[in-house]
Design an enzyme around this catalytic site. Structure first.
Site, short mmCIF file in Angstrom:
data_model
loop_
_atom_site.label_atom_id
_atom_site.label_comp_id
_atom_site.label_asym_id
_atom_site.label_seq_id
_atom_site.Cartn_x
_atom_site.Cartn_y
_atom_site.Cartn_z
N GLU A 1 1.32 40.88 -8.90
CA GLU A 1 -0.04 40.52 -9.30
C GLU A 1 -0.90 41.76 -9.50
O GLU A 1 -0.86 42.69 -8.67
CB GLU A 1 -0.69 39.64 -8.22
CG GLU A 1 -2.13 39.26 -8.51
CD GLU A 1 -2.75 38.41 -7.42
OE1 GLU A 1 -3.95 38.60 -7.14
OE2 GLU A 1 -2.05 37.55 -6.86
N ARG B 1 0.82 -1.21 0.00
CA ARG B 1 0.00 0.00 0.00
C ARG B 1 0.85 1.26 0.00
O ARG B 1 0.51 2.25 -0.66
CB ARG B 1 -0.96 -0.03 1.20
CG ARG B 1 -1.86 1.20 1.35
CD ARG B 1 -2.48 1.67 0.05
NE ARG B 1 -3.16 0.60 -0.69
CZ ARG B 1 -3.51 0.69 -1.96
NH1 ARG B 1 -3.19 1.78 -2.67
NH2 ARG B 1 -4.13 -0.31 -2.56
N ASP C 1 -4.67 38.46 -12.80
CA ASP C 1 -5.56 37.63 -11.98
C ASP C 1 -7.00 37.69 -12.47
O ASP C 1 -7.61 38.76 -12.56
CB ASP C 1 -5.49 38.09 -10.52
CG ASP C 1 -6.27 37.18 -9.60
OD1 ASP C 1 -6.20 35.96 -9.77
OD2 ASP C 1 -6.96 37.70 -8.70
N LYS D 1 -0.09 25.38 -4.28
CA LYS D 1 -1.25 24.69 -3.71
C LYS D 1 -0.96 23.18 -3.72
O LYS D 1 -1.50 22.42 -4.51
CB LYS D 1 -2.51 25.02 -4.50
CG LYS D 1 -2.90 26.49 -4.39
CD LYS D 1 -4.12 26.82 -5.23
CE LYS D 1 -4.47 28.29 -5.12
NZ LYS D 1 -5.63 28.66 -5.99
N LYS E 1 1.56 39.74 -4.10
CA LYS E 1 0.20 39.38 -4.46
C LYS E 1 -0.79 40.40 -3.88
O LYS E 1 -0.40 41.36 -3.22
CB LYS E 1 -0.10 37.97 -3.99
CG LYS E 1 0.86 36.92 -4.55
CD LYS E 1 0.37 35.52 -4.37
CE LYS E 1 -0.80 35.23 -5.30
NZ LYS E 1 -1.21 33.80 -5.21
#
Length: 305
Positions: free
Chosen positions: A217, A110, A238, A144, A176
């Protein structure tokens, strides 16, 4: 030639990440005990071999992990690969063969499959996005990622034909929306890039500072017009629709043609084609990692003695 984020390759640093994850995986399964199911049913001297095979079509990633798992867990197994990372695999294809102690094979099954299924799923989804990006733009990942798995997941993106964005906060300056909102009372958008360059030079020296990418950004054409004259390396656009992205490209071409443009936000398999055809150089897609499903791989016994 434009500067680029460092790309993740299989190397000693990545292998070290894997060793930590492998140890944690076996701790989850065995704690300080053992695999009671296997030791109660399988003789200690039983030998056998099994194939790891694809249950679906995809793109392989993570094969170098298998010998690392064998080494780190001190398993009495040998691994014979039949496919390599980045290879297209079809349902039924044998990726590799494990031979040796049946107890070790069952105990590690596994863990081996979890790593391979997860990474192969990322590589497979990435290849799908790359194929859907019908324009000239390259497909980038994001931060992410699963905590602790970042370099490994970004490596899988590379196996699928994608490009790595910054690997961590240390790798670049990326101002950002929240950075800009916090500092809006102290400086204008036009001030950001020169301030960052001055700070990096003071902290790192001119040569090292020049190697750091600066990305800003923006979420409107007005903000883009304010940032372009300072010429950061990259400007992230964005959540702009394709028509607005085309206007942004025209503005960039006129005011600062050396600046790269990156589209981001709400990118999916339906929208990436039109976005990639607008003239931007980059499209970043968080779904490559946070939206990828594991690809089904399984273990098929070949023989037992």
């Amino acid at each position: 030639m434009p500067k680029e984020y460092r790309q993740i390759e299989w190397n000693a640093q990545l292998a070290d990440d894997c060793r930590h994850l492998i140890r944690l995986a076996f701790r989850e399964d065995l704690d300080n005990e053992q695999d009671w199911s296997t030791v109660s049913l399988v003789a200690a001297d039983a030998q056998g071999s099994a194939d790891i095979a694809a249950r679906a079509d995809g793109v392989l990633a993570g094969a170098p992990l298998v010998p690392l798992i064998i080494e780190e867990a001190e398993l009495e197994l040998t691994w014979t690969p039949h496919k390599h990372d980045g290879d297209a695999i079809a349902r039924g294809d044998v990726i590799g063969t494990l031979s040796g102690s049946v107890r070790d094979l069952l105990t590690s099954e596994r863990t081996i499959l979890n790593f391979l299924c997860r990474l192969t799923g990322i590589a497979t989804l990435t290849r799908t996005y790359v194929a859907a990006a019908t324009g000239a733009a390259q497909v980038y990942d994001t931060r992410k990622t699963t905590p602790g798995w970042r370099r490994l997941e970004k490596y899988a993106v590379r196996c699928g034909g994608g490009v790595n964005h910054r690997v961590g906060l240390y790798a670049a300056v990326m101002a950002k929306d929240n950075h800009l909102a916090w500092s809006a009372t102290e400086r204008t958008l036009a001030d950001i890039t020169p301030q960052v360059r001055e700070f990096l030079t003071a902290q790192l020296g001119a040569a090292a500072a020049a190697e750091k990418l600066i990305e800003i950004e923006v979420d409107s054409l007005a903000q883009l017009a304010a940032v372009l004259p300072s010429q950061p390396d990259i400007i992230l656009l964005d959540n702009m629709p394709p028509a607005t992205l085309q206007e942004a490209v025209a503005m960039r071409n006129k005011l600062a043609p050396s600046v790269q443009l990156e589209a981001s936000g709400g990118v999916n398999l339906e929208t990436i084609g039109p976005i990639s055809e607008t003239g931007v150089e980059r499209v970043s897609v968080g779904a490559l990692t946070h939206g990828a499903a594991s690809l089904d791989l399984g273990l098929d016994w070949k023989s037992a003695q």
